[in-house]
Design a protein around this motif. Sequence first.
Motif, mmCIF file in Angstrom:
data_model
loop_
_atom_site.group_PDB
_atom_site.id
_atom_site.type_symbol
_atom_site.label_atom_id
_atom_site.label_comp_id
_atom_site.label_asym_id
_atom_site.label_seq_id
_atom_site.Cartn_x
_atom_site.Cartn_y
_atom_site.Cartn_z
ATOM 1 N N GLN A 129 0.186 13.329 4.722
ATOM 2 C CA GLN A 129 0.452 11.931 4.400
ATOM 3 C C GLN A 129 1.083 11.803 3.016
ATOM 4 O OE1 GLN A 129 -3.587 10.573 5.017
ATOM 5 N NE2 GLN A 129 -3.055 9.543 6.939
ATOM 6 N N ALA A 130 0.538 12.526 2.063
ATOM 7 C CA ALA A 130 1.080 12.467 0.703
ATOM 8 C C ALA A 130 2.511 12.990 0.665
ATOM 9 C CB ALA A 130 0.199 13.262 -0.253
ATOM 10 N N TYR A 131 2.779 14.047 1.402
ATOM 11 C CA TYR A 131 4.130 14.622 1.408
ATOM 12 C C TYR A 131 5.151 13.611 1.917
ATOM 13 C CZ TYR A 131 8.162 17.420 2.660
ATOM 14 O OH TYR A 131 9.453 17.885 2.771
ATOM 15 N N PHE A 132 4.783 12.871 2.973
ATOM 16 C CA PHE A 132 5.723 11.937 3.574
ATOM 17 C C PHE A 132 5.687 10.548 2.944
ATOM 18 C CE2 PHE A 132 5.460 14.949 7.227
ATOM 19 C CZ PHE A 132 6.812 15.236 7.322
ATOM 20 N N GLY A 133 4.776 10.319 1.990
ATOM 21 C CA GLY A 133 4.728 9.033 1.317
ATOM 22 C C GLY A 133 4.096 7.925 2.131
ATOM 23 N N THR A 134 3.277 8.267 3.136
ATOM 24 C CA THR A 134 2.550 7.255 3.889
ATOM 25 C C THR A 134 1.178 7.059 3.246
ATOM 26 O OG1 THR A 134 1.612 8.865 5.452
ATOM 27 C CG2 THR A 134 3.757 7.917 6.001
ATOM 28 N N VAL A 135 0.411 6.105 3.761
ATOM 29 C CA VAL A 135 -0.920 5.861 3.211
ATOM 30 C C VAL A 135 -1.767 7.124 3.321
ATOM 31 C CG1 VAL A 135 -3.063 4.578 3.524
ATOM 32 C CG2 VAL A 135 -0.878 3.405 3.697
ATOM 33 N N ARG A 171 0.806 -1.224 0.000
ATOM 34 C CA ARG A 171 0.000 0.000 0.000
ATOM 35 C C ARG A 171 0.838 1.272 0.000
ATOM 36 N NH1 ARG A 171 -2.486 0.835 6.068
ATOM 37 N NH2 ARG A 171 -0.586 0.529 7.247
ATOM 38 N N TYR A 172 2.127 1.151 0.272
ATOM 39 C CA TYR A 172 2.982 2.337 0.305
ATOM 40 C C TYR A 172 3.585 2.667 -1.061
ATOM 41 C CZ TYR A 172 2.602 2.006 5.347
ATOM 42 O OH TYR A 172 2.106 1.958 6.622
ATOM 43 N N CYS A 173 3.493 1.741 -1.989
ATOM 44 C CA CYS A 173 4.186 1.897 -3.267
ATOM 45 C C CYS A 173 3.777 3.176 -3.992
ATOM 46 C CB CYS A 173 3.939 0.681 -4.145
ATOM 47 S SG CYS A 173 4.720 0.765 -5.774
ATOM 48 N N ASP A 174 2.493 3.399 -4.148
ATOM 49 C CA ASP A 174 2.038 4.532 -4.945
ATOM 50 C C ASP A 174 2.521 5.860 -4.367
ATOM 51 O OD1 ASP A 174 0.349 5.390 -7.277
ATOM 52 O OD2 ASP A 174 -0.669 6.499 -5.690
ATOM 53 N N GLY A 175 2.451 5.993 -3.049
ATOM 54 C CA GLY A 175 2.931 7.231 -2.430
ATOM 55 C C GLY A 175 4.416 7.438 -2.655
#
Length: 337
Positions: free
Chosen positions: A243-249, A38-42
Amino acid sequence: MSMNGIDISNHQAGIDLARVPFDFVICKATEGTGFVDRYCDGFIRTAAGLGRKTGVYHYATGQSSGKAEAEYFYANIKGYVGTSLLALDWEGGAVEQGPAYALAFLDRLRELTGVKALIYMSKSVCRAYDWSGVAAGDYGLWCAQYADSSPTGYQASPWTDDGGTGAFPGMAIYQYSSTGRLDGYDGNLDLNIAYMDGAAWDRYANPGGGADEPSVPVTAPPAAPEKLAVDGSFGPATVRRTQAYFGTVVDGIVSYQPESNRKYLYSAYAGCWQFLKTGYGPGSDMVRAMQRRFGAAVDGWAGRDTVLHMQAFLGVAQDGSMGPKTVSAWQSWINSH
């Protein structure tokens, strides 16, 4: 010419890629026929936004068929085809299935995408099996071998033995450490050197070189996010943007926060901050990423220490309470990054 890079997965949840030096990142996307990271896309979106080269890989389990695993991988990475390098991770239980299983994966993926993926394996696996069929298919090698387990940064000429790589004529990418240490992240990282430049990387990702349409529709590079309203409320929009900035879900939820810390989080919007009346739970990946960025203790629970470090980072009054002024300062900061 060469490039330095890392490969990451959910094990690096919370990593702030904007702080870590790398030319490329290869991210775990799928495993077997039933797991999507689930982390890949971010991770991919963040790296692409930073202008870095990207790749995605599939971790084979060897529990179905090479064709089935390739189709599962493809179904979940269509949006990256043509822009990200593709790779098959061949280790663990899959190895005993032998090269025919791996070749079935690579050939089927090539049918679906027009892309010749790399195959990742250890140096010992290169030499223990007959990989002549894979090498004849012009599938490049991403090889792993470590001199030792000592922490290290990037190396321009990492050690490798002189025993060769079996049927493969050489390595496209070499993973030489699993205990890499880089500025901006406080854990171990896999370190790699790619024996190519950016143009060659792009040819691996899209053999058409941009002259033709990619083999499948690709996701356009993410547009610049809309500016947050600087309203002093750490609500759903601010949570998702953080969340998007840090690449988390990116789910708009700050999970597992102890009720006892609520008094330090005046401007935390109750509808998306999950406060537990009893116990503590595992905490929030987003909070852990923020704590790393601010230099606070990393435990996933936003309390007074986190707020004080956040305020020091933002240059606002340090009163230990995340009120409207602190949140407004964070919203303004993230709007400019």
